[in-house]
Design a protein around this motif. Structure first.
Motif, PDB file in Angstrom:
ATOM      1  N   GLY A 172       0.843  -1.195   0.000  1.00 11.23           N
ATOM      2  CA  GLY A 172       0.000   0.000   0.000  1.00 11.23           C
ATOM      3  C   GLY A 172       0.870   1.232   0.000  1.00 11.23           C
ATOM      4  N   ASN A 189       1.929  -7.959   0.784  1.00 13.40           N
ATOM      5  CA  ASN A 189       0.904  -8.923   1.202  1.00 13.40           C
ATOM      6  C   ASN A 189      -0.414  -8.740   0.457  1.00 13.40           C
ATOM      7  OD1 ASN A 189       0.063  -6.576   2.366  1.00 13.40           O
ATOM      8  ND2 ASN A 189       0.473  -7.191   4.476  1.00 13.40           N
ATOM      9  N   CYS A 245      -2.469  -6.496   0.540  1.00  7.45           N
ATOM     10  CA  CYS A 245      -3.541  -5.808   1.273  1.00  7.45           C
ATOM     11  C   CYS A 245      -2.961  -4.754   2.199  1.00  7.45           C
ATOM     12  CB  CYS A 245      -4.367  -6.802   2.080  1.00  7.45           C
ATOM     13  SG  CYS A 245      -3.477  -7.489   3.503  1.00  7.45           S
ATOM     14  N   TYR A 246      -3.848  -3.965   2.750  1.00 10.29           N
ATOM     15  CA  TYR A 246      -3.460  -2.975   3.750  1.00 10.29           C
ATOM     16  C   TYR A 246      -3.646  -3.624   5.108  1.00 10.29           C
ATOM     17  CZ  TYR A 246      -4.182   0.774   0.220  1.00 10.29           C
ATOM     18  OH  TYR A 246      -4.139   1.579  -0.885  1.00 10.29           O
ATOM     19  N   GLY A 247      -2.570  -4.210   5.641  1.00  9.61           N
ATOM     20  CA  GLY A 247      -2.703  -4.891   6.919  1.00  9.61           C
ATOM     21  C   GLY A 247      -3.167  -3.951   8.029  1.00  9.61           C
TER      22      GLY A 247
HETATM   23 MG   LIG Z   1       0.393  -4.487   2.586  1.00  6.30          MG
END
Ligand SMILES: [Mg+2]
Ligand SMILES: Cc1ncc(C[n+]2csc(CCOP(=O)(O)OP(=O)(O)O)c2C)c(N)n1
Ligand code: SF4
Lengths: 607, 350
Positions: free
Chosen positions: B112, B139, B141-143
């Protein structure tokens, strides 16, 4: 016929040109000739946001009394732009002079009975005497300067001296320039009464002053102030700050042995990156700055907050213009005050410095680099388009060779080795300013992890509310310390004389001082103070307290400076009366006087 | 909560060539979710730095914002670190590098942080060929904001939210090659034998060394249907070559069958030994690297290993012709012009 304007060394000469036609250098030469005759002079470019083809004006104020602000009313207008001619004719004061290219006859509609027309067939002369089309256009400008020497009694030798310097590297161009100057001059001598009653006379009133623009002065201030990293994104009216820095650095910051540079300039992808680069460099121990204008400050907001909380010494030069981004990029204002003072989210406030002339641009830019490191915080140098892009007569630059950089509280490897307690956010000295270390300082001591907040005095991660509050309160203490380090305001009276006071800052000082004198002549006594910093120093507070009514003179719509005063000094708003200008042109003394007198009207009897 | 590790070094702990134990390269105890790929990458960074005998204070670690950008707290506590703002690590690193060219710079970011909010800065850091290692813990996604799809999520990939991703992914490694990055690699947080030598090689490289590390988010994107889950990545792994990092001083003692092995030299004299090299791929050929990435994408492979390495390149300081001495060490004598110069400047403006 009508009356003639008269007077020595007191006039406004305006040039109406088309931009991109080389008029700028001829106009500058005119202003410089007046300056070299020892007469105070100031010049303002009034230009569109465009590269070629639109009207531009150049306004020169000549003032024996040394008033360098704008004055209303144009005494002499030189028009070489048919596009703006109608408007230009209308702008001349009754009794004034309109100088135009008479190669083609003047449109009858444009004629006015109450002004004097001086026609010089500039284009025809160029076509007759010069062959190169590009030269023709440039020399046309020199022809009107020649005409002006005769009309206003300017010493042609002075102009020739300037031409010789200008073309020292291209001596072939000197004879045609001299010729053009003479063509204009002789035409006036043969066809018009000269010199006019309104004219100049050599004096010895400029001392050792220089003529320079504020942006160049800021760039040079950054050189002497020891900046080694500059990052920027081009934006009018700030562009020439970093360009000047780079120009001088390329001459003055070259390693004599290797030819390598002792500085780095990054033209970054946007203003977010520009301030990011400055923050990274400053965190790592280099003196760094950026220059921008309001739209750039807007983009930098998030980062400015980080620098405030992470306590990183960055310097920003904000050359203010009219907002918004597509607004009035080529017009002046003082309208970024609130934006800069409280830039970013969360509780933030920043140090602002307000230079009033190029000499102060030089000093305060260098000072800003010291203050930023001393206080470990962002410092803004708030100039504006008028100061930044126009040439101003100003005191020569001065640098004390004994002056050292104030690098602030940076722990050395030796100090770390000796075992001093290092807490990056620990207030050891009680002034709210902690000690910092630079990356690589010591093999095992002094490393810390930089983040905005969520950490304790030793830079350890914590989300504890009490630690947050301790940090915020320490930052306020630092703000109090900042007040003791700010440049003192300037006062204009030995002791207060009146229950009325006037407060102003930056370029407003030029017309404000003149308005002050004019009002004094009118019998209105008024004390005045020029503020040079935010936070406000105790002198400012005392000055306001000593007066019933304070006129706050500034160049924006919302009285932003007044808001800062009310907010930070907890004042009664009724005590502060706004005197505002926000049309994008520099404030004039006439308008300041008019606005103040109008509010005082019930008390002032007409003369 | 504050986590402080006791600083106790057992006298018998083995130390590296510069006298530091492995422990000296560690950081605070991680607060990431148990099993998060990012922690494995932190571990690989610790191992690489320890084995390379980097003096911790000669390295600066910088990051943006995200779970990934928090990791610099969890390694190299003897190095200065800077957790900056979201997506802006590259500009802060640019400034830091300008101030002191003598340190090693390790930038850590997330997908991100890099592929969305920080895309502009990422792209321009590459153009400057900053001398830094840039690791994206990717990953999909925005963890930290609880699992929204990122711009590197594959088309149709399903995260814990359950909705298939509708957008084409951005391949950061492919983009880096296109933009002229001088060292580009991809790896997987679960493959330390590959990741550690790649990090070492990246640190030895002069110029912009980019490693896109697929790093599963166990909490929001490790479910069936996700192309960034441990299971999916393991099943689809494909490498350009197996890699060994060979320090400057060591001789390569093992030899491999012809056509199967190559040695690429890094700027500090160390080498990367490549074994079992994929066909039609030459690490020094940008075109073949891009083509190999496209083929992998078509075959739904997660292609890892060294992807591209330019043989010669100039870095930012060379573009700018700055002095060899770090700018942050220059003094008044080096920086302030003389009185005469100022007098001449004044005279020029009269
Ligand atoms: Mg991420
Ligand atoms: C300007 C700004 N916008 C939004 C956020 C909120 N935010 C924090 S982390 C994050 C996403 C991080 O994603 P990534 O970089 O992939 O890191 P991960 O947590 O997945 O490792 C966002 C949107 C922020 N911190 N700053
Ligand atoms: S939310 Fe995902 S990325 Fe963040 S720490 Fe947990 S597993 Fe790692």
């Amino acid at each position: 016929m009508q009356h003639h304007l008269s007077g020595i060394n007191d006039m406004v000469v305006r040039f109406a040109n088309v931009n991109g036609t080389g008029s700028a250098s001829a106009n500058t030469m005119f202003a410089k000739a007046i300056f070299r005759m020892g007469i105070p002079v100031s010049a303002k470019n009034i230009f569109p946001s465009n590269i070629q083809g639109l009207p531009t004006w150049y306004e020169v104020r000549i003032s024996e009394k040394g008033y360098l602000g704008r004055r209303e009313g144009i005494d002499v207008l030189v028009c070489v732009n048919p596009q703006s001619m109608q408007q230009d004719v209308a702008s001349v004061r009754p009794g004034g002079y309109f100088i135009y290219d008479s190669t083609k006859p003047l449109h009858r509609e444009f004629m006015r009975e109450d002004i004097h027309f001086v026609g010089i067939p500039m284009m025809a002369m160029c076509n007759e005497h010069f062959t190169d089309p590009r030269h023709r256009q440039l020399l046309k400008n020199i022809i009107y300067v020649g005409g002006l020497t005769a009309l206003l009694d300017i010493d042609p030798a002075v102009v020739k001296g300037i031409l010789e310097e200008e073309f020292a590297k291209k001596p072939k161009l000197i004879p045609p320039n001299f010729q053009a100057l003479e063509l204009g001059r002789q035409h006036v001598i043969e066809h018009y009464p000269h010199p006019l009653d309104i004219r100049v006379e050599a004096r010895d009133l400029v001392g050792d002053s220089i003529i320079i623009d504020g942006n160049t002065a800021c760039g040079l201030g950054a050189i002497y102030g020891g900046a080694t990293v500059a990052a920027w994104y081009p934006i009018t009216p700030s562009t020439s700050v970093v360009q000047a820095f780079e120009k001088y650095a390329n001459k003055l910051r070259i390693d004599p042995e290797t030819g390598q540079k002792r500085f780095a300039v990054v033209q970054s992808e946007d203003e977010l990156a520009a301030i990011g680069v400055v923050i990274g460099a400053a965190w790592n121990g280099a003196r760094a700055f950026t220059a921008t204008s309001g739209p750039g400050i807007s983009l930098m907001n998030e980062f400015i907050g980080l620098a405030y909380f992470a306590e990183i010494p960055v310097v920003l030069i904000d050359v203010q213009r009219g907002g918004p981004s597509t607004g009035m990029p080529t017009r002046t204002q003082q309208s970024d005050l609130l934006l800069a003072a409280y830039a970013s989210h969360g509780d933030t406030k920043h140090v602002l410095l307000f230079p009033s002339n190029p000499s102060e641009c030089f000093d305060l830019t260098a000072d800003a680099l010291d203050l930023a490191e001393r206080l470990q915080t962002p410092v803004f140098v708030m100039t504006d388009l008028d100061l930044g892009m126009n040439d101003h007569m100003t005191a020569p630059f001065h640098w004390d060779p004994k002056r050292r950089f104030d690098r602030g509280k940076v722990l050395t490897a030796e100090q770390l080795e000796a075992g001093v307690t290092f807490g990056r956010y620990l207030d050891v000295d009680g002034d709210g300013i902690p000690y910092r270390t630079l990356p690589g300082a010591h093999p095992t001591k002094g490393a810390y992890f930089t983040r905005g907040t969520s950490r304790d005095e030793f830079a350890r991660y914590t989300e504890d509310g009490a630690a947050y509050v301790r940090n915020m309160d320490r930052l306020l203490k630092k703000w109090e310390t900042a007040k003791t380090l700010m440049p003192a305001p300037e006062t204009y009276q030995a002791t207060n004389q009146s229950s009325h006071g006037m407060l102003f800052f930056g370029t407003t000082a030029y017309p404000a001082q003149e308005a002050l004198d004019r009002m004094a002549e009118q019998g209105i006594a008024m004390d005045a103070m020029r503020v040079r910093s935010f936070p406000f120093t105790p002198e400012v507070e005392a000055f306001i307290a000593a007066h019933e009514k304070i006129f706050v003179v500034e160049q924006n719509r919302d009285a932003q400076f007044r808001s800062l005063l009310i907010q930070e000094l907890d004042l009664n708003p009724k005590q502060l009366v706004s005197v505002l200008n926000y049309d994008g042109m520099p404030f004039t003394a006439d308008k300041i006087q008019r606005l103040i007198v109008a509010t005082l009207q019930p008390q002032v009897q007409p003369a | 909560m504050t986590y402080i590790k006791p600083k106790f070094r057992h006298p018998e702990l083995p130390v590296n060539a510069v006298g530091y134990a492995r422990k000296d390269y560690e950081g605070a105890i991680s607060t990431l979710c148990g099993g998060c790929g990012h922690d494995s990458i932190s571990g690989a960074i610790v191992q690489a730095c320890y084995e390379m005998a980097i003096e911790p204070h000669r390295l600066a670690k910088l990051s943006g914002i995200g779970c990934s950008s928090k990791t610099p707290t969890y390694f190299l506590s003897n190095s200065h670190g800077f957790n900056s703002v979201h997506g802006r690590m590259p500009s802060v690193t640019t400034g830091a590098i300008l101030a002191n060219r003598d340190l090693i710079y390790l930038g850590v970011s997330g997908d991100g942080d890099t592929a969305s909010i920080g895309m502009g800065q990422f792209v321009h850091a590459i153009r400057r060929n900053l001398n830094m290692v840039y690791i994206v813990m990717n990953n999909g996604c925005y963890g930290l904001t609880k699992g929204q799809d990122s711009a590197t999520a594959d088309l149709g990939s399903i995260s814990k939210g359950g909705v298939p991703n509708a957008y084409m992914p951005i391949d950061l490694a492919g983009m880096a090659i296109e933009l002229g990055a001088s060292f580009v690699a991809r790896s997987f947080s679960g493959d330390k034998t590959q990741l550690v030598p790649l990090i070492k090689a990246a640190m030895s490289h002069q110029g912009f060394a980019f490693i896109d590390v697929v790093s599963p988010c166990v909490t929001f994107n490790n479910n069936p249907g996700s192309t960034k889950s441990y299971d999916y990545v393991r099943e689809h792994l494909e490498a350009t070559a197996a890699v060994d990092y060979v320090p400057e001083k060591e001789e390569i003692t093992i030899s491999y069958g012809e056509g199967q092995t190559a040695d690429v030299e890094l700027h500090d004299g160390s080498r990367l030994a490549l074994h079992k090299i994929a066909p039609n791929w030459d690490p020094h050929d940008r075109l073949s690297a891009i083509q190999r990435l496209h083929v992998a994408r078509e075959k739904e492979e997660v292609l890892t290993g060294l992807l591209y390495l330019s043989k010669d390149n100039e870095t930012f300081h060379q573009f700018l012709h700055t002095v060899d001495q770090p700018l942050n060490t220059l003094t008044e004598e080096d920086l302030i012009p003389s009185q005469e110069v100022l007098a001449a400047i004044n005279a020029d403006h009269r």
